[in-house]
Scaffold this motif. Structure first.
Motif, PDB file in Angstrom:
ATOM      1  N   MET A   1       0.825  -1.217   0.000  1.00 24.54           N
ATOM      2  CA  MET A   1       0.000   0.000   0.000  1.00 24.54           C
ATOM      3  C   MET A   1       0.859   1.266   0.000  1.00 24.54           C
ATOM      4  O   MET A   1       0.674   2.157  -0.804  1.00 24.54           O
ATOM      5  N   LEU A   2       1.859   1.268   0.919  1.00 25.74           N
ATOM      6  CA  LEU A   2       2.816   2.385   0.958  1.00 25.74           C
ATOM      7  C   LEU A   2       4.210   1.819   0.718  1.00 25.74           C
ATOM      8  O   LEU A   2       4.594   0.834   1.354  1.00 25.74           O
ATOM      9  N   ARG A   3       4.919   2.420  -0.221  1.00 30.41           N
ATOM     10  CA  ARG A   3       6.279   1.954  -0.503  1.00 30.41           C
ATOM     11  C   ARG A   3       7.212   3.155  -0.567  1.00 30.41           C
ATOM     12  O   ARG A   3       6.989   4.079  -1.358  1.00 30.41           O
ATOM     13  N   ILE A   4       8.194   3.138   0.294  1.00 33.73           N
ATOM     14  CA  ILE A   4       9.169   4.237   0.330  1.00 33.73           C
ATOM     15  C   ILE A   4      10.513   3.689  -0.116  1.00 33.73           C
ATOM     16  O   ILE A   4      10.959   2.653   0.398  1.00 33.73           O
ATOM     17  N   VAL A  20      16.165   5.984   3.387  1.00 31.98           N
ATOM     18  CA  VAL A  20      15.300   4.989   4.051  1.00 31.98           C
ATOM     19  C   VAL A  20      14.373   4.323   3.031  1.00 31.98           C
ATOM     20  O   VAL A  20      13.801   4.979   2.172  1.00 31.98           O
ATOM     21  N   SER A  21      14.268   3.008   3.129  1.00 31.34           N
ATOM     22  CA  SER A  21      13.285   2.257   2.339  1.00 31.34           C
ATOM     23  C   SER A  21      12.419   1.476   3.312  1.00 31.34           C
ATOM     24  O   SER A  21      12.939   0.867   4.251  1.00 31.34           O
ATOM     25  N   LEU A  22      11.114   1.534   3.102  1.00 36.28           N
ATOM     26  CA  LEU A  22      10.219   0.714   3.921  1.00 36.28           C
ATOM     27  C   LEU A  22       8.899   0.522   3.196  1.00 36.28           C
ATOM     28  O   LEU A  22       8.579   1.243   2.252  1.00 36.28           O
ATOM     29  N   SER A  23       8.152  -0.472   3.650  1.00 42.23           N
ATOM     30  CA  SER A  23       6.864  -0.724   2.996  1.00 42.23           C
ATOM     31  C   SER A  23       5.813  -1.068   4.037  1.00 42.23           C
ATOM     32  O   SER A  23       6.120  -1.595   5.111  1.00 42.23           O
ATOM     33  N   ALA A  46       7.275  13.890   5.482  1.00 42.08           N
ATOM     34  CA  ALA A  46       7.525  13.717   4.038  1.00 42.08           C
ATOM     35  C   ALA A  46       6.339  12.992   3.388  1.00 42.08           C
ATOM     36  O   ALA A  46       5.861  13.398   2.331  1.00 42.08           O
ATOM     37  N   ILE A  47       5.844  11.957   4.035  1.00 43.49           N
ATOM     38  CA  ILE A  47       4.708  11.198   3.478  1.00 43.49           C
ATOM     39  C   ILE A  47       3.503  12.120   3.324  1.00 43.49           C
ATOM     40  O   ILE A  47       2.788  12.072   2.327  1.00 43.49           O
ATOM     41  N   CYS A  48       3.267  12.957   4.337  1.00 38.32           N
ATOM     42  CA  CYS A  48       2.017  13.725   4.409  1.00 38.32           C
ATOM     43  C   CYS A  48       2.065  15.066   3.678  1.00 38.32           C
ATOM     44  O   CYS A  48       1.142  15.868   3.800  1.00 38.32           O
ATOM     45  N   GLY A  49       3.120  15.326   2.951  1.00 31.90           N
ATOM     46  CA  GLY A  49       3.196  16.553   2.158  1.00 31.90           C
ATOM     47  C   GLY A  49       3.569  17.773   2.975  1.00 31.90           C
ATOM     48  O   GLY A  49       3.333  18.909   2.560  1.00 31.90           O
ATOM     49  N   LEU A  50       4.148  17.538   4.149  1.00 32.42           N
ATOM     50  CA  LEU A  50       4.478  18.658   5.035  1.00 32.42           C
ATOM     51  C   LEU A  50       5.940  19.079   4.917  1.00 32.42           C
ATOM     52  O   LEU A  50       6.375  20.002   5.598  1.00 32.42           O
ATOM     53  N   LYS A  55      14.039  13.686  -1.417  1.00 33.38           N
ATOM     54  CA  LYS A  55      14.437  12.934  -2.620  1.00 33.38           C
ATOM     55  C   LYS A  55      14.128  11.455  -2.418  1.00 33.38           C
ATOM     56  O   LYS A  55      14.050  10.993  -1.290  1.00 33.38           O
ATOM     57  N   GLY A  56      13.991  10.747  -3.515  1.00 34.64           N
ATOM     58  CA  GLY A  56      13.651   9.326  -3.446  1.00 34.64           C
ATOM     59  C   GLY A  56      12.249   9.128  -3.969  1.00 34.64           C
ATOM     60  O   GLY A  56      11.759   9.925  -4.785  1.00 34.64           O
ATOM     61  N   GLU A  57      11.593   8.072  -3.461  1.00 33.81           N
ATOM     62  CA  GLU A  57      10.264   7.763  -3.995  1.00 33.81           C
ATOM     63  C   GLU A  57       9.320   7.394  -2.853  1.00 33.81           C
ATOM     64  O   GLU A  57       9.686   6.620  -1.968  1.00 33.81           O
ATOM     65  N   ILE A  58       8.121   7.992  -2.866  1.00 35.43           N
ATOM     66  CA  ILE A  58       7.072   7.560  -1.939  1.00 35.43           C
ATOM     67  C   ILE A  58       5.854   7.230  -2.797  1.00 35.43           C
ATOM     68  O   ILE A  58       5.306   8.103  -3.472  1.00 35.43           O
ATOM     69  N   LEU A  59       5.466   5.948  -2.774  1.00 32.24           N
ATOM     70  CA  LEU A  59       4.311   5.512  -3.555  1.00 32.24           C
ATOM     71  C   LEU A  59       3.206   5.088  -2.603  1.00 32.24           C
ATOM     72  O   LEU A  59       3.452   4.330  -1.659  1.00 32.24           O
ATOM     73  N   PHE A  60       1.992   5.590  -2.857  1.00 32.49           N
ATOM     74  CA  PHE A  60       0.833   5.138  -2.087  1.00 32.49           C
ATOM     75  C   PHE A  60      -0.157   4.532  -3.070  1.00 32.49           C
ATOM     76  O   PHE A  60      -0.564   5.203  -4.031  1.00 32.49           O
ATOM     77  N   GLU A  61      -0.502   3.296  -2.852  1.00 35.08           N
ATOM     78  CA  GLU A  61      -1.351   2.559  -3.791  1.00 35.08           C
ATOM     79  C   GLU A  61      -0.820   2.727  -5.213  1.00 35.08           C
ATOM     80  O   GLU A  61      -1.567   3.036  -6.151  1.00 35.08           O
TER      81      GLU A  61
END
Ligand code: ATP
Length: 238
Positions: A1-4, A20-23, A46-50, A55-61
Motif C-alpha cells: 500500500m505504501l512503498r518508500i 530509508v526504504s520501507l513498505s 515527508a509522506i504527508c506533504g508537510l 528525494k527518493g520515492e514515496i508511492l501510495f497505492e
C-alpha cells in the motif's frame, strides 16, 4: 500500500533521513521506533506533504506522492495524527471532529459524516459525553482520542500516528493502543511512530528501527521484541 524507496530528507544542508526504504502492506500495523531525533517525525512529514524537497520515492497505492500538498495527501487516503495532537482548544470537541471531515477532505455527503461521527463516539464514548465542551478542557489522553477521531473523520485507508503515547499515563497508553488494534482488525492499515518501543512492537505486525536517519533493523515485531540489540537500546533490559 505504501512503498518508500531510498528517501532522503534535508533541513537546509543537513540530511535528516539518509536513504530509508520501507513498505506497509494493506491491513498491516507497522511500528517505526527510534530514539529522540532519529528522524521518525521527518519521515511522516515527508509522506504527508508537510516537508518540501525530499528525494527518493514515496508511492501510495502505486501512485507517487511527490509534490502533493497536505490536503491532497488526505484526499488520496492518508490521515496523520500529529505529534502533540494539535487539536483546536477553544473549539468544541464535535467541531474538532468535524474539522477532520471538512477542512482538509471537504466531504460532501453530510449523512455519511454524521454516521462516522456516531461511529467515533461509539469508539470513544468520552467524545460524546464532552461533545459541546471546549477541546482544551479535555485531559491529555482524551485529546489524543480526539486527534485520532479527527483523523478518522477523513475516512483514511492509511492512518499514520506520531507518538500517540507521549505524555500519557500507562493505562491511557494501553487504551489508545487497544483502539489501534481494533481499527486494524476492522481492516485499517496503520503506520505507528513511537519512542515507546515495547508498547508499539507488542501490537505491530512488523517493525522498523530508525537510528540517525537510517533503518538499522527491521522484521516481524515478535522478533524485534526479543532481539538483543533492540532490547539493549530501546527496551531498557538485557
Ligand atoms: P522526536 O521523537 O524528538 O520527534 P524524531 O525521531 O521524530 O524525534 P525528527 O524530529 O524527525 O526526529 O528529527 C530528525 C533530525 O532532524 C534531528 O536531528 C532534528 O534535530 C532535525 N530536525 C528536525 N526538524 C528540524 C528543523 N525544522 N530544522 C532543522 N533540523 C531539524
Amino acid at each position: 500500500m505504501l512503498r518508500i524507496k531510498n528517501l532522503k530528507c534535508y533541513y537546509g544542508r543537513i540530511m535528516a533521513i539518509k536513504g530509508v526504504s520501507l513498505s506497509v502492506r494493506k491491513g498491516e500495523l507497522i511500528s517505526l521506533i527510534g530514539a529522540n531525533g532519529a528522524g521518525k517525525s521527518t519521515l511522516l512529514e515527508a509522506i504527508c506533504g508537510l516537508l518540501p524537497g525530499w528525494k527518493g520515492e514515496i508511492l501510495f497505492e502505486d501512485e507517487p506522492l511527490a509534490g502533493l500538498d497536505p490536503p491532497s495527501v488526505v484526499r488520496r487516503g492518508i490521515s496523520l495524527v500529529p505529534e502533540g495532537r494539535l487539536i483546536f482548544p477553544p473549539l468544541s470537541v464535535t467541531d474538532n471532529l468535524k474539522l477532520g471531515a471538512y477542512t482538509l477532505y471537504r466531504r460532501k455527503r453530510h449523512k455519511d459524516v454524521a454516521a462516522d461521527l456516531e461511529m467515533i463516539r461509539d469508539m470513544f464514548p468520552i467524545l460524546r459525553e464532552r461533545a459541546n465542551q471546549p477541546a482544551g478542557t479535555l485531559s491529555g489522553g482524551e485529546q489524543q482520542m480526539l486527534a485520532i477521531g479527527r483523523a478518522l473523520m477523513a475516512r483514511p485507508r492509511l492512518l499514520a500516528l506520531d507518538e500517540p503515547s507521549m505524555g500519557l499515563a500507562p493505562l491511557m497508553v494501553e487504551q489508545i493502543l487497544e483502539t489501534l488494534l481494533t481499527l486494524r482488525q476492522q481492516g485499517l492499515t496503520i503506520l505507528l511512530v513511537e519512542q515507546n518501543a515495547q508498547a508499539a512492537l507488542k501490537i505491530a505486525d512488523r517493525g522498523y528501527v530508525l537510528e540517525t536517519g537510517k533503518v538499522v533493523l527491521q522484521g516481524p515485531a515478535s522478533e524485534l521484541l526479543t532481539d538483543s540489540e533492540v532490547k539493549r537500546a530501546y527496551l531498557g533490559r538485557d
